[in-house]
Design a protein around this motif. Sequence first.
Motif, short mmCIF file in Angstrom:
data_model
loop_
_atom_site.label_atom_id
_atom_site.label_comp_id
_atom_site.label_asym_id
_atom_site.label_seq_id
_atom_site.Cartn_x
_atom_site.Cartn_y
_atom_site.Cartn_z
N PRO A 124 0.82 -1.23 0.00
CA PRO A 124 0.00 0.00 0.00
C PRO A 124 0.85 1.28 0.00
N TYR A 125 1.89 1.31 0.81
CA TYR A 125 2.74 2.51 0.91
C TYR A 125 3.44 2.78 -0.43
N LEU A 133 3.92 5.75 -5.55
CA LEU A 133 4.01 5.62 -7.01
C LEU A 133 2.94 6.46 -7.72
N VAL A 134 1.74 6.35 -7.23
CA VAL A 134 0.61 7.11 -7.83
C VAL A 134 0.81 8.61 -7.61
N SER A 135 1.34 8.94 -6.40
CA SER A 135 1.59 10.36 -6.09
C SER A 135 2.66 10.95 -7.01
#
Length: 427
Positions: free
Chosen positions: A416-417, A422-424
């Motif tokens: 999750p982290y 990655l998306v950020s």
Amino acid sequence: MSLSKKIIGIIVLLSFLNGAKAQQYATKKIDRLIALSFHLANRHQALQICAKTYQLSDAAGYYPGKAKSLNADINSYLGLGEHEKALRSANKLYEIASSEGDVYYMGQALIAQALSYAYLGFFEKALKINKDAEVICSKIKDNDEFYSSLGQVYAGRAEIKHLQYKAPKEILAFQLKSLGFYKKIKKREKRNSCLATLYSSIGYTFVDLHKYKSAIDHNKKAYVLAKLENDSINQAYGLYGLGRAFMEMNKSDSSVYYYKKALVIFQKANDVYRLQNTYDYLASIYDKKNNDKIYTNYSKKARELSEIIRKKEKIETYRLSDSIIQAEKLNWYRSFYIFISCVIFLTAIFSVFTLKYFKSYKKEKEQKESLKDELIQKEKKLSHLELKINDAFAELLELAKNNDSSFLSRFKEVYPYFYNQLVSSHP
């Protein structure tokens, strides 16, 4: 002023003192009375005077008067052969002098203690105390008191050696050492008094060494100095020494002359030791003269006094021996109790520290065991987690290979982290 006039003056002064308050007495009057008591042949009268001066000094809070009175008491008791009483006064003097930090009278008390023990036959104890006195007296600041005290120390040591029947040369060495100190005393009366006593003692030693001319010279010096200071008792010692010197030289007429002159003073002083010796010597002289009547008279008196002295010394020695034994026992028990108390104290401290150590050791051991358990549990958790991570990674790898649509949702669950980062960073 003659000694008889001085005695009358003492009686008048004592009568006056009895009728007034102690605080009103000038200290000089008390000091003068004490000083005069030293010159009295009648020791009992001297003791009465000093008992009064001590009482007056005590009432007036005059410490020097108390110390001087006790010192004069000691002088009289020693002259009377009352050695146990002299020792008692010396102990009292040491006690009050110690409380005042007065090294001079502390030294005087120790010198007297040593002599008292020596006269009672406790020579080892006497020498030890005499050496203690030497240490104390070496701290005295006043020059005259310093010289007179150290002179007394060595004169006292000579007397102890004499009582032990040591060689006359050894005794003379200490007497001459004493003489060196006495000659340095500045005050005339004090110097003459000390020298008069010592010269007669040196004269006796010269008789033992068969040096009769020196013996006569020193005893004459003693007599002249004592007469100059109206000191009757020291005059008697000088006369007695002359009598003994002439007796050893077989000059019986001169010997009898001096012995009889000394005898009058010794009788007044009630000096039983000198009286007994004088009677004995006179009996010996008249025995050689074949005068049976006078020989019997003196011989009888000598025997009577010898018996009195023997009984008194036996009682005093027994009583003092018992006192010393009891004191030694008390010291032994005190030392033993202190030793036992120290052992108990140290044992208690050791037990406390041992208990603390074991408690600390036990706690530390428990903490180590607890930490070890925690580490084992963490290792198990990490191993389990590692297995889970490896299984999840293998699963994701399989989904990616198969281009499975559930890959993304599963990736979010497992990382999750990382997914959020990655998306950020790459929306």
